[in-house]
Design a protein around this motif. Sequence first.
Motif, PDB file in Angstrom:
ATOM      1  N   LEU A 163       0.856  -1.182   0.000  1.00 20.76           N
ATOM      2  CA  LEU A 163       0.000   0.000   0.000  1.00 20.76           C
ATOM      3  C   LEU A 163       0.891   1.231   0.000  1.00 20.76           C
ATOM      4  O   LEU A 163       1.696   1.427   0.917  1.00 20.76           O
ATOM      5  CB  LEU A 163      -0.924   0.019   1.227  1.00 20.76           C
ATOM      6  N   ASP A 164       0.763   2.048  -1.054  1.00 23.13           N
ATOM      7  CA  ASP A 164       1.495   3.304  -1.171  1.00 23.13           C
ATOM      8  C   ASP A 164       0.505   4.447  -1.015  1.00 23.13           C
ATOM      9  O   ASP A 164      -0.492   4.496  -1.741  1.00 23.13           O
ATOM     10  CB  ASP A 164       2.147   3.422  -2.558  1.00 23.13           C
ATOM     11  N   VAL A 222       4.455   3.832   2.990  1.00 16.58           N
ATOM     12  CA  VAL A 222       4.465   2.557   2.276  1.00 16.58           C
ATOM     13  C   VAL A 222       4.384   1.454   3.313  1.00 16.58           C
ATOM     14  O   VAL A 222       5.170   1.422   4.256  1.00 16.58           O
ATOM     15  CB  VAL A 222       5.737   2.373   1.423  1.00 16.58           C
ATOM     16  N   GLN A 223       3.402   0.568   3.141  1.00 18.84           N
ATOM     17  CA  GLN A 223       3.267  -0.586   4.012  1.00 18.84           C
ATOM     18  C   GLN A 223       3.162  -1.821   3.140  1.00 18.84           C
ATOM     19  O   GLN A 223       2.509  -1.790   2.088  1.00 18.84           O
ATOM     20  CB  GLN A 223       2.044  -0.455   4.908  1.00 18.84           C
ATOM     21  N   TYR A 263      -4.837  13.323  -1.527  1.00 21.78           N
ATOM     22  CA  TYR A 263      -4.031  12.114  -1.372  1.00 21.78           C
ATOM     23  C   TYR A 263      -4.252  11.191  -2.565  1.00 21.78           C
ATOM     24  O   TYR A 263      -5.237  11.309  -3.302  1.00 21.78           O
ATOM     25  CB  TYR A 263      -4.376  11.370  -0.069  1.00 21.78           C
ATOM     26  N   ARG A 264      -3.329  10.275  -2.727  1.00 23.73           N
ATOM     27  CA  ARG A 264      -3.452   9.218  -3.726  1.00 23.73           C
ATOM     28  C   ARG A 264      -2.938   7.945  -3.077  1.00 23.73           C
ATOM     29  O   ARG A 264      -1.834   7.916  -2.525  1.00 23.73           O
ATOM     30  CB  ARG A 264      -2.614   9.552  -4.957  1.00 23.73           C
ATOM     31  N   VAL A 309      -3.036  -7.880  -9.001  1.00 26.12           N
ATOM     32  CA  VAL A 309      -4.141  -6.934  -9.194  1.00 26.12           C
ATOM     33  C   VAL A 309      -3.805  -5.681  -8.396  1.00 26.12           C
ATOM     34  O   VAL A 309      -3.072  -5.748  -7.402  1.00 26.12           O
ATOM     35  CB  VAL A 309      -5.489  -7.550  -8.749  1.00 26.12           C
ATOM     36  N   SER A 310      -4.323  -4.536  -8.836  1.00 27.42           N
ATOM     37  CA  SER A 310      -4.116  -3.308  -8.066  1.00 27.42           C
ATOM     38  C   SER A 310      -5.356  -2.427  -8.166  1.00 27.42           C
ATOM     39  O   SER A 310      -6.170  -2.587  -9.072  1.00 27.42           O
ATOM     40  CB  SER A 310      -2.880  -2.555  -8.538  1.00 27.42           C
ATOM     41  N   CYS A 311      -5.474  -1.507  -7.221  1.00 27.75           N
ATOM     42  CA  CYS A 311      -6.581  -0.553  -7.210  1.00 27.75           C
ATOM     43  C   CYS A 311      -6.076   0.753  -6.617  1.00 27.75           C
ATOM     44  O   CYS A 311      -5.039   0.773  -5.946  1.00 27.75           O
ATOM     45  CB  CYS A 311      -7.780  -1.097  -6.436  1.00 27.75           C
ATOM     46  N   VAL A 312      -6.795   1.842  -6.902  1.00 23.04           N
ATOM     47  CA  VAL A 312      -6.369   3.168  -6.430  1.00 23.04           C
ATOM     48  C   VAL A 312      -7.530   3.901  -5.770  1.00 23.04           C
ATOM     49  O   VAL A 312      -8.697   3.575  -5.995  1.00 23.04           O
ATOM     50  CB  VAL A 312      -5.799   4.026  -7.582  1.00 23.04           C
TER      51      VAL A 312
END
Length: 95
Positions: A34-35, A48-49, A76-77, A90-93
């Motif tokens: 997680l950024d 960053v975790q 934030y992002r 997979v990723s999501c924002v």
Amino acid sequence: MTVGCQIRVTSQNDMLRLEAVANGPETATGTYRLDVLKQSPSGTSQNVQSGAFTLEAGRDAILTTVVLDGSARGHYRARLSLDTKEFGSVSCVSP
């Protein structure tokens, strides 16, 4: 079949809570990252975790939580990336 990800955002008092969530129809194992980048009048922060996870079939798993000050709203992002042995990446924002 695949694994899904979500970044849940809730307001608590004058804070913003971001929860990194994974889910899927089958059991899976892997790693997450997680950024979070916040740039607002009160300052800039980057968090960053990362770590390992095991996902139970049909259940949401909260992988980690980040709490930001209220000035982060709209400034934030966040990006959650999951890499599983069984289903790939997979990723999501948010937002």
